[in-house]
Design a protein around this motif. Sequence first.
Motif, mmCIF file in Angstrom:
data_model
loop_
_atom_site.group_PDB
_atom_site.id
_atom_site.type_symbol
_atom_site.label_atom_id
_atom_site.label_comp_id
_atom_site.label_asym_id
_atom_site.label_seq_id
_atom_site.Cartn_x
_atom_site.Cartn_y
_atom_site.Cartn_z
ATOM 1 N N GLU A 1 47.967 64.192 -68.209
ATOM 2 C CA GLU A 1 46.915 64.705 -69.165
ATOM 3 C C GLU A 1 46.885 66.140 -68.372
ATOM 4 N N ARG A 2 46.840 66.249 -67.133
ATOM 5 C CA ARG A 2 46.699 67.607 -66.590
ATOM 6 C C ARG A 2 48.123 68.393 -66.850
ATOM 7 N N GLY A 3 49.191 67.959 -67.203
ATOM 8 C CA GLY A 3 50.498 68.486 -67.728
ATOM 9 C C GLY A 3 50.102 68.942 -69.145
ATOM 10 N N GLY A 4 49.424 68.510 -70.046
ATOM 11 C CA GLY A 4 49.075 69.035 -71.362
ATOM 12 C C GLY A 4 49.557 68.236 -72.310
ATOM 13 N N ILE A 5 50.018 67.070 -72.088
ATOM 14 C CA ILE A 5 50.583 66.124 -73.005
ATOM 15 C C ILE A 5 49.496 65.206 -73.682
ATOM 16 N N ALA A 6 49.133 65.132 -74.881
ATOM 17 C CA ALA A 6 48.098 64.216 -75.444
ATOM 18 C C ALA A 6 48.595 62.847 -75.458
ATOM 19 N N VAL A 7 47.616 62.022 -74.947
ATOM 20 C CA VAL A 7 47.799 60.767 -74.775
ATOM 21 C C VAL A 7 47.775 60.016 -76.165
ATOM 22 N N PRO A 8 49.013 59.156 -76.333
ATOM 23 C CA PRO A 8 49.071 58.554 -77.997
ATOM 24 C C PRO A 8 47.886 57.772 -78.094
ATOM 25 N N THR A 9 47.574 57.724 -79.347
ATOM 26 C CA THR A 9 46.390 56.586 -79.536
ATOM 27 C C THR A 9 46.826 55.147 -79.412
ATOM 28 N N ASP A 10 48.061 54.827 -79.310
ATOM 29 C CA ASP A 10 48.628 53.388 -79.079
ATOM 30 C C ASP A 10 48.882 53.190 -77.713
ATOM 31 N N ALA A 11 48.569 54.053 -76.778
ATOM 32 C CA ALA A 11 48.860 53.695 -75.394
ATOM 33 C C ALA A 11 48.058 52.537 -74.881
ATOM 34 N N VAL A 12 48.576 51.761 -74.164
ATOM 35 C CA VAL A 12 48.182 50.313 -73.802
ATOM 36 C C VAL A 12 47.997 50.278 -71.982
ATOM 37 N N GLU A 13 46.672 49.970 -71.785
ATOM 38 C CA GLU A 13 46.421 49.751 -70.249
ATOM 39 C C GLU A 13 46.771 48.422 -69.896
ATOM 40 N N LEU A 14 47.394 48.540 -68.491
ATOM 41 C CA LEU A 14 47.668 47.187 -67.907
ATOM 42 C C LEU A 14 46.767 47.055 -66.657
ATOM 43 N N VAL A 15 46.143 46.034 -66.493
ATOM 44 C CA VAL A 15 45.251 45.647 -65.403
ATOM 45 C C VAL A 15 46.042 45.321 -64.251
ATOM 46 N N PHE A 16 45.775 45.925 -63.041
ATOM 47 C CA PHE A 16 46.200 45.414 -62.032
ATOM 48 C C PHE A 16 45.241 45.670 -60.710
ATOM 49 N N PRO A 17 44.487 44.700 -60.617
ATOM 50 C CA PRO A 17 43.341 44.485 -59.656
ATOM 51 C C PRO A 17 43.616 44.695 -58.169
ATOM 52 N N MET A 18 42.737 45.551 -57.563
ATOM 53 C CA MET A 18 42.894 46.108 -56.110
ATOM 54 C C MET A 18 42.357 44.906 -55.247
ATOM 55 N N THR A 19 42.960 43.893 -55.007
ATOM 56 C CA THR A 19 42.548 42.572 -54.345
ATOM 57 C C THR A 19 43.667 41.782 -53.663
ATOM 58 N N ARG A 20 43.336 41.257 -52.365
ATOM 59 C CA ARG A 20 44.161 40.634 -51.590
ATOM 60 C C ARG A 20 44.208 39.118 -51.970
ATOM 61 N N ASP A 21 43.606 38.701 -53.068
ATOM 62 C CA ASP A 21 43.441 37.282 -53.511
ATOM 63 C C ASP A 21 44.553 37.010 -54.225
ATOM 64 N N ALA A 22 45.458 36.232 -53.763
ATOM 65 C CA ALA A 22 46.799 35.921 -54.326
ATOM 66 C C ALA A 22 46.791 35.098 -55.679
ATOM 67 N N GLU A 23 45.728 34.314 -55.808
ATOM 68 C CA GLU A 23 45.502 33.743 -57.168
ATOM 69 C C GLU A 23 45.243 34.646 -58.198
#
Length: 261
Positions: free
Chosen positions: A55-77
Amino acid sequence: MTEQKRYGKLIGASLGPGDPELITRRAWAALQSGARWLYPVKKAEESSYALAIVERGGIAVPTDAVELVFPMTRDAEILAKAWSRAAVQTVELLEQGRDLVFLVEGDASTFATFGHLARVVRELAPAVEVETIPGVSSFAAAAATTGVTLAEEDETFAIIPAAYGVEVINHLLDEFDTLALLKVKPLLDEVIELLEQRQLLATSVFIEKVGSPQERIVRDVASLKGEKVNYLSLLLVQNPKRVRGELRRGCRKRKALTVDA
């Protein structure tokens, strides 16, 4: 005869550690190729550091961009479930036949989420083609912005997460001329104490969120003791007094084989 499923390609686009001007031309082209964007977040609907670089580079984020959740945790499960969900979601999107470009802060081959994601995706769908676009790593950018030379001529250089502990770091200081200690937040005070004992504070520098608008460089490393620093922090440590072993230079000539008559 069953028709083979056609998958899109999974592309890991390295964006550098924070400065959009460090995005390579190849990664820039991938971002604007029409591929669907995937980007990592720690929690659902939370801001993404990798996405912010683009975004700081000036490229607009596409409306269909998808987030993937990677939690910050040490819990293996919890981690296993999150990785599985992200990989399944990625494969489902690839099944649509469209390429996916996964946004990676730093370099995709160095302590990055992308390598693990690509591996699990391939386990689920071996036919998926994976492309990795290399980029500028955080420690290379930190060295450049602080004027630290990571290695000259025959010098040695190591990159390790500080979580291995001060005993390992202390040993490596005798084996390498320069250490890049990543993710120093949890052990910062202990590392500072070690550097003080080894009289290496003067040849150490702390860098936080390199290349971003919040970049911070601290050369008085001892002043950080007791401070809670950002997760995206590292230390560059040089040991100019390290005793080096003997080097073997050039090519040895092989002795001619002799055969007894």
